[in-house]
Design an enzyme around this catalytic site. Structure first.
Site, PDB file in Angstrom:
ATOM      1  NE  ARG A 247      -2.287  -0.923   3.703  1.00 52.91           N
ATOM      2  CZ  ARG A 247      -2.818  -0.300   4.728  1.00 52.91           C
ATOM      3  NH1 ARG A 247      -3.938   0.362   4.592  1.00 52.91           N
ATOM      4  NH2 ARG A 247      -2.236  -0.321   5.911  1.00 52.91           N
TER       5      ARG A 247
ATOM      6  CE  LYS B 148       3.101  -7.169   6.087  1.00 53.75           C
ATOM      7  NZ  LYS B 148       2.529  -5.948   5.464  1.00 53.75           N
TER       8      LYS B 148
ATOM      9  NE  ARG C  76       2.900  -1.174  13.172  1.00 55.27           N
ATOM     10  CZ  ARG C  76       2.485  -1.341  11.906  1.00 55.27           C
ATOM     11  NH1 ARG C  76       1.416  -2.026  11.656  1.00 55.27           N
ATOM     12  NH2 ARG C  76       3.183  -0.839  10.892  1.00 55.27           N
TER      13      ARG C  76
HETATM   14  P1  ATP Z   1       0.778  -1.467   8.056  1.00 54.23           P
HETATM   15  O1  ATP Z   1       1.358  -2.587   8.861  1.00 54.23           O
HETATM   16  O2  ATP Z   1       1.395  -0.184   8.339  1.00 54.23           O
HETATM   17  O3  ATP Z   1      -0.703  -1.520   8.046  1.00 54.23           O
HETATM   18  P2  ATP Z   1       0.950  -2.830   5.793  1.00 54.23           P
HETATM   19  O4  ATP Z   1       1.556  -4.001   6.450  1.00 54.23           O
HETATM   20  O5  ATP Z   1      -0.488  -2.919   5.507  1.00 54.23           O
HETATM   21  O6  ATP Z   1       1.224  -1.619   6.632  1.00 54.23           O
HETATM   22  P3  ATP Z   1       1.548  -3.067   3.140  1.00 54.23           P
HETATM   23  O7  ATP Z   1       1.582  -1.921   2.244  1.00 54.23           O
HETATM   24  O8  ATP Z   1       0.429  -3.997   3.094  1.00 54.23           O
HETATM   25  O9  ATP Z   1       1.763  -2.470   4.543  1.00 54.23           O
HETATM   26  O10 ATP Z   1       2.835  -3.945   2.949  1.00 54.23           O
HETATM   27  C1  ATP Z   1       4.083  -3.340   2.745  1.00 54.23           C
HETATM   28  C2  ATP Z   1       4.902  -3.481   3.989  1.00 54.23           C
HETATM   29  O11 ATP Z   1       5.028  -4.853   4.346  1.00 54.23           O
HETATM   30  C3  ATP Z   1       6.316  -3.006   3.762  1.00 54.23           C
HETATM   31  O12 ATP Z   1       6.437  -1.654   4.105  1.00 54.23           O
HETATM   32  C4  ATP Z   1       7.148  -3.887   4.674  1.00 54.23           C
HETATM   33  O13 ATP Z   1       7.191  -3.345   5.960  1.00 54.23           O
HETATM   34  C5  ATP Z   1       6.351  -5.147   4.764  1.00 54.23           C
HETATM   35  N1  ATP Z   1       6.841  -6.219   3.860  1.00 54.23           N
HETATM   36  C6  ATP Z   1       7.393  -6.096   2.636  1.00 54.23           C
HETATM   37  N2  ATP Z   1       7.644  -7.289   2.097  1.00 54.23           N
HETATM   38  C7  ATP Z   1       7.243  -8.199   3.006  1.00 54.23           C
HETATM   39  C8  ATP Z   1       7.230  -9.606   3.040  1.00 54.23           C
HETATM   40  N3  ATP Z   1       7.668 -10.343   2.031  1.00 54.23           N
HETATM   41  N4  ATP Z   1       6.726 -10.212   4.139  1.00 54.23           N
HETATM   42  C9  ATP Z   1       6.259  -9.506   5.173  1.00 54.23           C
HETATM   43  N5  ATP Z   1       6.237  -8.170   5.216  1.00 54.23           N
HETATM   44  C10 ATP Z   1       6.719  -7.515   4.145  1.00 54.23           C
END
Ligand code: ATP
Length: 263
Positions: A60, A129, A261
């Site tokens: 995102r 994640k 969070r």
């Molecule tokens: P937030 O936690 O702030 O809601 P988000 O997790 O929804 O954000 P996304 O845009 O969905 O954010 O995912 C991008 C983020 O996920 C990156 O900024 C990084 O921190 C993390 N990320 C990137 N690649 C991976 C991966 N392969 N596995 C897990 N996390 C990752």
């Protein structure tokens, strides 16, 4: 040769084989960017691009998504809905429900969902994640085109990330073949997308909440330009809005431009 063989995948899709048109690429900028370009040239609903290597995988708000050919499954699916984008506010949550269904059907356990677009693995008393969902919508008078991008870690990604990350290998004893995995996910997605087309997110709300990582837990909502909002996470509304119980009552959070969070 790409790691996915589209004809083998098709044979695993059973009665839904005709609904999907899968192309596998060794490399591209991002599977969603490539699919968007193809959609503009008239690619049909059900088009799927699986990319082994993404040069510019996206999350995102322009964030980066890390992946590597052997350790990830990254793909995008094009779908079309007859209504307007406002009826699709819970779509990223619905996709999360589809992912949980697929992963659990293959034997994964401890998979949870985080509003609005992440799939987590519960481990060591916390969460990491395991997959991210990126939804991109475009509406015109015929309806709404949706590009659903999914990045799933098969192994824990190498590299520094601000939040804990995990791989599917940590959620099950034996990783399934990636064709079986992708076929199960596509079948599950077809199911939830059909539900959304009829009922919106309403029909999936209870299922989403049953997988919700922080149901009734204290959480913080972080936004770029305001103070963090703290409260008890009461799950989601029928349209996918987050319900946060704060000192001033229940707040409905619709915008996805915030980060959730645990408090
Ligand atoms: P937030 O936690 O702030 O809601 P988000 O997790 O929804 O954000 P996304 O845009 O969905 O954010 O995912 C991008 C983020 O996920 C990156 O900024 C990084 O921190 C993390 N990320 C990137 N690649 C991976 C991966 N392969 N596995 C897990 N996390 C990752």
């Amino acid at each position: 040769m790409a790691l996915i063989d589209p004809s083998l995948l098709k044979s695993l899709l059973g009665t839904l084989a005709g609904r999907f048109d899968v192309d596998a690429l060794d490399t591209c900028d991002s599977s969603s960017s490539e699919l968007l370009r193809r959609a503009e040239r008239g690619a049909p609903a059900g088009s799927v691009i699986v990319a082994d290597q993404q040069i510019a995988g996206r999350g995102r708000r322009g964030r980066q998504w890390l992946s590597s050919p052997e350790n990830s499954l990254t793909f995008s699916l094009l779908w079309r809905f007859s209504g307007s984008a406002s009826q699709l506010s819970g779509l990223s949550l619905a996709v999360g429900v589809g992912l949980v269904r697929a992963l659990e059907s293959l034997g994964a356990s401890d998979i949870r969902l985080k509003w609005p677009n992440d799939v987590l693995l519960r481990r060591d008393g916390g969460y990491a994640k395991i997959a991210g969902v990126l939804i991109e919508l475009a509406s015109d008078r015929r309806g709404t085109q949706v590009i659903i991008g999914i990045g799933l870690n098969l192994q824990r990604p190498a590299g520094e990330l601000p939040q804990p990350a995990a791989g599917l290998s940590e959620a099950m004893e034996h990783l399934p073949d990636r064709h079986d995995l992708l076929a199960s996910i596509l079948v599950a997605l077809a199911g939830v997308l059909e539900t959304v087309a009829v009922d919106g997110f309403f029909g999936l709300k209870n299922e989403w909440q049953s997988c919700h990582a922080w149901q009734n837990q204290p959480v913080q909502l972080l936004a770029d330009e305001s103070e963090p909002l703290t409260g008890i996470c009461r799950g989601v509304d029928h349209d996918g809005a987050l319900l946060l119980e704060t000192a001033s009552g229940i707040q409905r959070i619709l915008s996805g431009d915030v980060s959730l969070r645990p408090a």
